[in-house]
Write a protein that holds these residues in place. Structure first.
Motif, PDB file in Angstrom:
ATOM      1  N   ARG A 133       9.210   0.669  -1.637  1.00 52.25           N
ATOM      2  CA  ARG A 133       8.412  -0.190  -0.765  1.00 52.25           C
ATOM      3  C   ARG A 133       9.095  -0.432   0.576  1.00 52.25           C
ATOM      4  NH1 ARG A 133       8.241  -4.955  -2.107  1.00 52.25           N
ATOM      5  NH2 ARG A 133       6.151  -5.604  -1.485  1.00 52.25           N
ATOM      6  N   LEU A 134      10.407  -0.275   0.606  1.00 52.70           N
ATOM      7  CA  LEU A 134      11.159  -0.499   1.837  1.00 52.70           C
ATOM      8  C   LEU A 134      11.379   0.769   2.633  1.00 52.70           C
ATOM      9  CD1 LEU A 134      13.905  -2.863   0.351  1.00 52.70           C
ATOM     10  CD2 LEU A 134      11.706  -3.497   1.346  1.00 52.70           C
ATOM     11  N   ALA A 135      10.905   1.904   2.127  1.00 50.49           N
ATOM     12  CA  ALA A 135      11.166   3.170   2.815  1.00 50.49           C
ATOM     13  C   ALA A 135      10.360   3.279   4.107  1.00 50.49           C
ATOM     14  CB  ALA A 135      10.852   4.344   1.886  1.00 50.49           C
ATOM     15  N   SER A 136       9.083   3.023   4.035  1.00 44.00           N
ATOM     16  CA  SER A 136       8.224   3.140   5.211  1.00 44.00           C
ATOM     17  C   SER A 136       6.951   2.345   4.953  1.00 44.00           C
ATOM     18  CB  SER A 136       7.888   4.613   5.510  1.00 44.00           C
ATOM     19  OG  SER A 136       7.141   5.178   4.445  1.00 44.00           O
ATOM     20  N   ARG A 137       6.107   2.281   5.964  1.00 41.74           N
ATOM     21  CA  ARG A 137       4.854   1.559   5.806  1.00 41.74           C
ATOM     22  C   ARG A 137       3.904   2.263   4.860  1.00 41.74           C
ATOM     23  NH1 ARG A 137       3.448  -0.369  12.020  1.00 41.74           N
ATOM     24  NH2 ARG A 137       5.419  -1.480  12.395  1.00 41.74           N
ATOM     25  N   SER A 138       3.891   3.567   4.923  1.00 46.70           N
ATOM     26  CA  SER A 138       2.996   4.305   4.039  1.00 46.70           C
ATOM     27  C   SER A 138       3.406   4.147   2.581  1.00 46.70           C
ATOM     28  CB  SER A 138       2.982   5.791   4.428  1.00 46.70           C
ATOM     29  OG  SER A 138       4.282   6.344   4.333  1.00 46.70           O
ATOM     30  N   TRP A 139       4.734   4.192   2.322  1.00 47.16           N
ATOM     31  CA  TRP A 139       5.193   3.980   0.950  1.00 47.16           C
ATOM     32  C   TRP A 139       4.905   2.550   0.490  1.00 47.16           C
ATOM     33  CZ3 TRP A 139       6.514   7.423  -2.571  1.00 47.16           C
ATOM     34  CH2 TRP A 139       6.933   8.677  -2.164  1.00 47.16           C
ATOM     35  N   HIS A 140       5.106   1.603   1.368  1.00 43.73           N
ATOM     36  CA  HIS A 140       4.824   0.213   1.014  1.00 43.73           C
ATOM     37  C   HIS A 140       3.350   0.033   0.677  1.00 43.73           C
ATOM     38  CE1 HIS A 140       4.093  -4.095   1.555  1.00 43.73           C
ATOM     39  NE2 HIS A 140       5.379  -4.265   1.316  1.00 43.73           N
ATOM     40  N   ALA A 141       2.492   0.617   1.485  1.00 40.80           N
ATOM     41  CA  ALA A 141       1.051   0.503   1.232  1.00 40.80           C
ATOM     42  C   ALA A 141       0.671   1.207  -0.067  1.00 40.80           C
ATOM     43  CB  ALA A 141       0.275   1.089   2.407  1.00 40.80           C
ATOM     44  N   MET A 142       1.273   2.372  -0.333  1.00 36.53           N
ATOM     45  CA  MET A 142       0.937   3.118  -1.544  1.00 36.53           C
ATOM     46  C   MET A 142       1.310   2.333  -2.798  1.00 36.53           C
ATOM     47  SD  MET A 142       2.300   6.861  -2.732  1.00 36.53           S
ATOM     48  CE  MET A 142       1.883   7.548  -1.132  1.00 36.53           C
ATOM     49  N   VAL A 143       2.521   1.743  -2.810  1.00 35.28           N
ATOM     50  CA  VAL A 143       2.961   1.000  -3.985  1.00 35.28           C
ATOM     51  C   VAL A 143       2.183  -0.305  -4.133  1.00 35.28           C
ATOM     52  CG1 VAL A 143       4.940  -0.145  -5.052  1.00 35.28           C
ATOM     53  CG2 VAL A 143       5.242   2.047  -3.909  1.00 35.28           C
ATOM     54  N   THR A 144       1.906  -0.969  -3.013  1.00 32.21           N
ATOM     55  CA  THR A 144       1.234  -2.260  -3.082  1.00 32.21           C
ATOM     56  C   THR A 144      -0.213  -2.109  -3.516  1.00 32.21           C
ATOM     57  OG1 THR A 144       2.675  -3.053  -1.312  1.00 32.21           O
ATOM     58  CG2 THR A 144       0.700  -4.337  -1.779  1.00 32.21           C
ATOM     59  N   ILE A 145      -0.888  -1.118  -3.009  1.00 31.68           N
ATOM     60  CA  ILE A 145      -2.299  -0.934  -3.361  1.00 31.68           C
ATOM     61  C   ILE A 145      -2.445  -0.535  -4.819  1.00 31.68           C
ATOM     62  CG2 ILE A 145      -4.327   0.495  -2.870  1.00 31.68           C
ATOM     63  CD1 ILE A 145      -3.429   0.580   0.029  1.00 31.68           C
ATOM     64  N   ASN A 146      -1.476   0.195  -5.350  1.00 31.59           N
ATOM     65  CA  ASN A 146      -1.547   0.679  -6.734  1.00 31.59           C
ATOM     66  C   ASN A 146      -0.640  -0.124  -7.659  1.00 31.59           C
ATOM     67  OD1 ASN A 146      -3.179   3.403  -6.437  1.00 31.59           O
ATOM     68  ND2 ASN A 146      -1.697   3.366  -4.761  1.00 31.59           N
ATOM     69  N   GLU A 147      -0.554  -1.417  -7.448  1.00 34.49           N
ATOM     70  CA  GLU A 147       0.263  -2.259  -8.318  1.00 34.49           C
ATOM     71  C   GLU A 147      -0.246  -2.268  -9.749  1.00 34.49           C
ATOM     72  OE1 GLU A 147       1.432  -6.182  -7.123  1.00 34.49           O
ATOM     73  OE2 GLU A 147       1.139  -5.706  -5.024  1.00 34.49           O
ATOM     74  N   LEU A 148      -1.558  -2.272  -9.918  1.00 35.98           N
ATOM     75  CA  LEU A 148      -2.140  -2.399 -11.253  1.00 35.98           C
ATOM     76  C   LEU A 148      -1.749  -1.250 -12.178  1.00 35.98           C
ATOM     77  CD1 LEU A 148      -3.958  -3.889 -13.215  1.00 35.98           C
ATOM     78  CD2 LEU A 148      -5.930  -2.732 -12.204  1.00 35.98           C
ATOM     79  N   PRO A 149      -1.954   0.032 -11.815  1.00 37.10           N
ATOM     80  CA  PRO A 149      -1.536   1.099 -12.753  1.00 37.10           C
ATOM     81  C   PRO A 149      -0.036   1.177 -12.954  1.00 37.10           C
ATOM     82  CG  PRO A 149      -2.272   2.032 -10.663  1.00 37.10           C
ATOM     83  CD  PRO A 149      -2.639   0.592 -10.629  1.00 37.10           C
ATOM     84  N   ILE A 150       0.748   0.868 -11.919  1.00 36.93           N
ATOM     85  CA  ILE A 150       2.205   0.906 -12.072  1.00 36.93           C
ATOM     86  C   ILE A 150       2.676  -0.183 -13.037  1.00 36.93           C
ATOM     87  CG2 ILE A 150       4.390   0.619 -10.858  1.00 36.93           C
ATOM     88  CD1 ILE A 150       3.086   1.852  -8.402  1.00 36.93           C
ATOM     89  N   ALA A 151       2.156  -1.390 -12.864  1.00 37.87           N
ATOM     90  CA  ALA A 151       2.555  -2.490 -13.751  1.00 37.87           C
ATOM     91  C   ALA A 151       2.073  -2.253 -15.180  1.00 37.87           C
ATOM     92  CB  ALA A 151       2.003  -3.809 -13.211  1.00 37.87           C
ATOM     93  N   ARG A 152       0.894  -1.692 -15.342  1.00 35.51           N
ATOM     94  CA  ARG A 152       0.405  -1.394 -16.690  1.00 35.51           C
ATOM     95  C   ARG A 152       1.295  -0.376 -17.400  1.00 35.51           C
ATOM     96  NH1 ARG A 152      -6.200  -0.726 -16.290  1.00 35.51           N
ATOM     97  NH2 ARG A 152      -6.731  -2.951 -16.279  1.00 35.51           N
ATOM     98  N   TYR A 153       1.702   0.644 -16.674  1.00 36.37           N
ATOM     99  CA  TYR A 153       2.569   1.662 -17.277  1.00 36.37           C
ATOM    100  C   TYR A 153       3.885   1.045 -17.742  1.00 36.37           C
ATOM    101  CZ  TYR A 153       5.295   5.961 -17.746  1.00 36.37           C
ATOM    102  OH  TYR A 153       6.090   6.967 -18.223  1.00 36.37           O
ATOM    103  N   HIS A 154       4.489   0.199 -16.933  1.00 36.71           N
ATOM    104  CA  HIS A 154       5.770  -0.407 -17.316  1.00 36.71           C
ATOM    105  C   HIS A 154       5.594  -1.403 -18.456  1.00 36.71           C
ATOM    106  CE1 HIS A 154       8.945   0.895 -14.415  1.00 36.71           C
ATOM    107  NE2 HIS A 154       7.884   1.354 -13.787  1.00 36.71           N
TER     108      HIS A 154
END
Length: 522
Positions: A133-154
């Motif tokens: 999330r700290l790498a760039s704006r695009s990475w931050h947006a990608m991780v933030t928008i897809n919080e739901l599938p990432i959190a579900r997987y973990h």
């Protein structure tokens, strides 16, 4: 014999010569050539017809001799590549491969479908995901928008069963990284405290001090550490929930528990009703070990006397019980871990005293000292007022807005900056860590109503255990040495792992020793 151009065509001599040539052709090849045991059978004629004729073997043309001479000079150097040609081919191949690999990895990754990208990111450790999330704006947006599938997987693959029981998901469709990071923050604190308590128990109770003794005690040490992590996680949940319910109780009734008579603490009863019988009994048996280890950490290392303590520099006595209670009920196990990790008794006591004084005292507004000059001579202040600076700032902003209207690129950059700020401060992680610092208003409500150190957990839990019939007699509750032997025993580890971590839990759910070194939420 006459030469060929003198012989008359279709004459008698012409046909004789033609017959001789045909007879010489019909004879075998070895009769024409020289035989080893006989003379030549037929002499070759010098007459040459204007038609094709087989060349004798002894007459070799000049071109064939040149070819044979070239073959005699044949060597492997004529077909093997030279060093220069090999270097040239290798350089050409390397340049071609470099051209093929010139596409950066991030572009190759971003070219993948969105489903594959999220699946790859979700399989990473949580600390790496937060670093992305700290790498760039695009990475931050990608991780933030897809919080739901990432959190579900973990939650499905990396969160133990006991954590899901104590902190159930309120809404499966609203799972965010803040919920996931909160659980991992608590797991980090439990794993770190488990390691610190095991170090103290191994050294001071089991007396394993040398390297050989610790190596021999390693299996028991690992079993004790793994058993303590879920219990400390439950204790973290107890103090966190107690502080929240305590504030709600004071707001609802207008007073604290100190002004209301009771035999069993109602807040503790409400929290302990969330635990099953097995968890309640095991936490009750381990709770004195946790509190005594923390109290021992804040005591002077020597009990010989004041004179030796003064020589060693240990001038302060143990803190009063109110400090321990405030650290546990207000700061929680995270504050306990912070105190524990400070090396040096004087430094540790100084940190405890400064924290306790900051919690108990009201914050005072320090007056800003005016700058004095020599003999009253000071620098002349600017005659421009703050309104002038604000006007100039507004004018500068207006001018910058006009410039942005001239170029669409600057206008798009401004819109991207505004969206970036809203994206950063509107994420779920902006809510803060679990059991964070209390406000001054909440501290005023909680601090006068804190229980004593001996009244925390123990009386209420023991009465509840005996009331539920979990054990028949108080003597059946294991204490002191029995608890130590229970923590290091070898049998029953598989059943306990199935209870704490789940039946089909992967190995990643059980936190290893390296899990104490990183906290993803900080």
């Amino acid at each position: 014999m006459d030469p060929p151009h003198i012989t008359e065509f279709a004459s008698q001599r012409y046909f004789d010569k033609l017959r001789q040539l045909s007879e010489s052709k019909d004879q075998p090849h070895d009769a024409v050539t020289h035989l080893q045991d006989g003379p030549i059978v037929a002499e070759s004629s010098t007459f040459i017809l204007p038609i094709g004729r087989a060349k004798p073997t002894d007459q070799v043309p000049h071109d064939i001799q040149r070819t044979e001479r070239r073959r005699a000079n044949f060597s492997f150097r004529t077909i093997l590549p030279s060093r220069n040609s090999v270097d040239h081919d290798f350089r050409r191949i390397s340049i071609d491969s470099a051209r093929r690999k010139s596409t950066p990895f991030d572009q190759l990754f971003l070219a993948l479908p969105n489903e594959l990208k999220i699946q790859i990111i979700a399989s990473l450790p949580l600390s790496d995901i937060l670093s992305l999330r700290l790498a760039s704006r695009s990475w931050h947006a990608m991780v933030t928008i897809n919080e739901l599938p990432i959190a579900r997987y973990h939650l499905q693959h990396h969160v133990p069963a006991y954590a899901k029981r104590l902190y159930p998901v309120p809404d499966p469709s609203a799972v965010r990284l803040h919920y996931l990071c909160g659980i991992w923050h608590r797991l980090h604190v439990a794993a770190k405290l488990s390691y610190l308590i095991c170090e103290r128990v191994t050294k001071e109770i089991f007396l394993r001090t040398t390297e050989a003794q610790r190596f021999e005690f390693e299996p028991q040490y690992e079993r004790m550490r793994r058993r303590l992590i879920p219990l400390l996680f439950t204790i973290f949940h107890f103090f966190e929930t107690y502080r929240t319910l305590h504030i709600e109780y004071i707001k609802e009734h207008g007073h604290g528990l100190s002004q209301e008579p009771y035999t069993q603490n109602p807040i503790e009863l409400k929290i302990m009703s969330m635990y099953d019988d097995q968890t309640l009994l095991r936490v009750h048996q381990v709770f004195p070990l946790v509190v005594s280890s923390f109290c021992r950490r804040l005591r002077p290392p020597s009990y010989v006397g004041r004179f030796e303590r003064s020589l060693r520099g240990y001038l302060k006595d143990r803190p009063p019980d109110e400090v321990y209670v405030t650290a546990l009920c207000v700061g929680g196990l995270r504050q306990v871990e912070r105190f524990w990790e400070i090396k040096g008794y004087n430094s540790r006591r100084g940190a405890v005293d400064s924290w306790y004084s900051s919690v108990m005292r009201e914050p005072t507004d320090t007056a800003v000292k005016t700058r004095r000059g020599f003999m009253g001579l000071t620098r002349k202040k600017s005659s421009a007022s703050e309104s002038d600076f604000s006007k100039s700032g507004d004018a500068h902003a207006t001018n910058r807005g006009r410039q942005g209207s001239d170029w669409d690129r600057r206008g798009s950059d401004a819109s991207m900056a505004s969206s970036w700020e809203s994206l950063v401060f509107s994420t779920s992680l902006s809510e803060g860590m679990p059991m964070g610092p209390l406000s001054r208003e909440h501290l005023k409500m909680v601090l006068p109503d804190l229980p004593t150190l001996q009244q925390i957990w123990m009386p209420t839990a023991e009465a509840l255990i005996l009331g539920k019939g979990i054990v028949e007699r108080p003597q059946d509750i294991k204490r002191n040495g029995q608890v130590m032997l229970e923590l290091i025993r070898e049998d029953g580890a598989a059943e306990e792992d199935e209870w704490w971590y789940g039946r089909s839990a992967p190995e990643s759910v059980r936190p290893p020793l390296e899990a104490i070194d990183e906290d993803p939420i900080e």
